[in-house]
Design an enzyme around this catalytic site. Sequence first.
Site, PDB file in Angstrom:
ATOM      1  N   ILE A  84       3.909   1.467  -0.934  1.00  0.00           N
ATOM      2  CA  ILE A  84       4.958   2.349  -0.424  1.00  0.00           C
ATOM      3  C   ILE A  84       4.659   2.753   1.017  1.00  0.00           C
ATOM      4  CG2 ILE A  84       6.162   4.534  -0.835  1.00  0.00           C
ATOM      5  CD1 ILE A  84       4.836   4.329  -3.753  1.00  0.00           C
ATOM      6  N   CYS A  85       5.640   2.598   1.878  1.00  0.00           N
ATOM      7  CA  CYS A  85       5.509   3.018   3.277  1.00  0.00           C
ATOM      8  C   CYS A  85       6.084   4.433   3.378  1.00  0.00           C
ATOM      9  CB  CYS A  85       6.262   2.058   4.189  1.00  0.00           C
ATOM     10  SG  CYS A  85       6.057   2.470   5.927  1.00  0.00           S
TER      11      CYS A  85
END
Length: 151
Positions: free
Chosen positions: A84-85
């Site tokens: 996840i960014c």
Amino acid sequence: MQRASRLTRELSLLATEPPPGITCWQNGQLDDLRAQILGGVDTPYEKGIFNLEIIVPERYPFEPPKIRFLTPIYHPNIDSAGRICLDVLKLPPKGAWRPSLNISTLLTSIQLLMAEPNPDDPLMADIVQYKYNKQLFLLNAREWTKKYAGQ
């Protein structure tokens, strides 16, 4: 010692007062957690159940947990490995993690990211169509939700 007592307190709070649409539990050991996020209403993830893995590092809360999606999700800020960014998942100077944050806050932030992708910081360049062809993005995201996160 600080990590164990803090995690125990956080898990207890998550069990008694979970954020809406979020559950979290231990997966055997204290530093290995699992979570589920329900796809939000009026999002392409609606009616989906998304499983996440949370690995809590030795230095927690001075280092953020490593969180990734186990359920495939079509999202510009989440890659095919489930990474996840999101700024709160990284240490400064590039990230915004602070020891005052907790697992509940992180899961709520991920739930918000699902509802409101950040097309300006994509992890999946091919899903950047969110910005240019939102209808196609919504169609693909709904299909993936039905296929991988359906109940």
